[in-house]
Design an enzyme around this catalytic site. Structure first.
Site, short mmCIF file in Angstrom:
data_model
loop_
_atom_site.label_atom_id
_atom_site.label_comp_id
_atom_site.label_asym_id
_atom_site.label_seq_id
_atom_site.Cartn_x
_atom_site.Cartn_y
_atom_site.Cartn_z
N GLY A 22 101.48 -53.45 65.63
CA GLY A 22 101.15 -54.22 64.43
C GLY A 22 100.22 -55.37 64.74
O GLY A 22 99.54 -55.36 65.78
N HIS A 28 92.11 -52.32 66.56
CA HIS A 28 92.94 -51.21 66.07
C HIS A 28 92.18 -50.39 65.01
O HIS A 28 92.25 -49.16 65.00
CB HIS A 28 94.22 -51.74 65.41
CG HIS A 28 95.10 -52.53 66.32
ND1 HIS A 28 95.27 -53.90 66.20
CD2 HIS A 28 95.88 -52.15 67.35
CE1 HIS A 28 96.11 -54.32 67.11
NE2 HIS A 28 96.49 -53.30 67.83
N GLN A 52 109.06 -53.25 76.49
CA GLN A 52 107.89 -53.61 77.29
C GLN A 52 107.69 -55.13 77.42
O GLN A 52 106.67 -55.58 77.92
CB GLN A 52 106.63 -52.92 76.76
CG GLN A 52 106.13 -53.41 75.41
CD GLN A 52 104.99 -52.55 74.90
OE1 GLN A 52 105.20 -51.43 74.43
NE2 GLN A 52 103.76 -53.03 74.98
#
Ligand code: PAF
Length: 279
Positions: A22, A28, A52
């Site tokens: 996001g 992106h 992560q």
């Protein structure tokens, strides 16, 4: 998600997939646009993957901007957003992790132990759920891309990986969701990452092929910024990530630098032909 993808695949639809956490930006969106050109359907996942993040990292403050992200996805032609919760991805009793040996502990993996295991695990899970034909990643996360290519190859995961160029602001700053943490002054200082990479590229193209000398020239430049603290600068083979002493072939110059409290990464790939007269 799986049912949707299975049906689409049965109908012969080609699925392009962009996994994200996001806080979408132009980087992106460039992956989404490429996925749209190459495929019949574009699927985006939005999942801030706790596996992560290290215990002292920014999991809690990582920007979560779903409404804005959903609007950007819609305007960019995304067909489906997969937006799972933590309990769906890692239910009680979850025990299985993927570790890509030799590619996870170097570079960013050194100061972020466990990070790439978390990335490989979630990406493998997402690939199994989404069943894409092709998945899209940005070369800004160069180590991540190399690791995912290897994982897909080693585990016979039938997904094609496309790695797309880094998108930069006009100033040269590589786009990152973490740029939002920077103050105005820090944002100016952060330009030192891309500048030091351009400087390294210039030195190499001018004939300097000794990796240590290139790295120390970059260090000197970066440390002129008082807010900058170098995590690492490395020159490695672009496909194996093995450190190079003498710069030759396709090299990845990668660095991580803290600007104030924000850790930023950037890199450049330089292609050097093998010649004798190099310094
Ligand atoms: O690059 C990212 O945003 C993440 O590491 C990824 C690939 C979505 C996995 O969580």
């Amino acid at each position: 998600m799986s049912a949707y993808s299975s049906k689409a695949r049965l109908r012969g639809r080609c699925i392009g997939f962009v996994p994200t956490m996001g806080a979408l930006h132009e980087g992106h969106l460039s992956l989404i646009r490429q996925a749209g050109k190459d495929n019949d359907l574009v699927l985006v996942s939005i999942f801030v993957n706790p596996a992560q993040f290290g215990p002292k990292e920014d999991l809690r403050k990582y920007p979560r901007t779903f409404i804005r992200d959903a609007r950007l996805c819609k305007n960019s032609g995304v067909d489906v957003i997969f937006y799972p919760g933590i309990a769906q991805m890692y239910p009680e009793g979850y025990r299985t992790y993927v570790s890509v040996e030799g590619l996870s502990d170097c570079l960013c993996g050194r100061s972020r132990p466990g990070h790439f295991k978390g990335v490989a695990t979630v990406v493998a899970k997402l690939f199994n759920i989404v069943q894409p034909d092709t998945a899209y990643f940005g070369v800004k996360d160069a180590q991540q891309s190399v690791m995912i290519r290897k994982m897909v190859q080693d585990l016979n995961i039938p997904v094609k990986i496309r790695v797309m160029p880094t998108v930069r602001e006009g100033s040269g700053l590589a786009l990152s969701s973490r740029n939002d943490y920077l103050s105005l002054n820090e944002k100016k200082d952060a330009l030192i990452l891309s500048r030091s990479l351009s400087f390294a590229e210039y030195l190499i193209k001018s004939g300097l092929k000794d990796a240590d000398r290139v790295i120390s020239a970059m260090k000197q430049l970066i440390l002129k910024k008082r807010s900058a603290k170098i995590d690492y600068i490395s020159i490695v083979d672009a496909s194996t990530l093995r450190p190079l002493k003498k710069i030759a072939g396709e090299c990845l110059i990668a660095l991580a630098v803290r600007i104030g409290r924000t850790r930023l990464i950037d890199n450049v790939v330089v292609k050097v032909s093998l010649r004798k007269d190099n310094r």
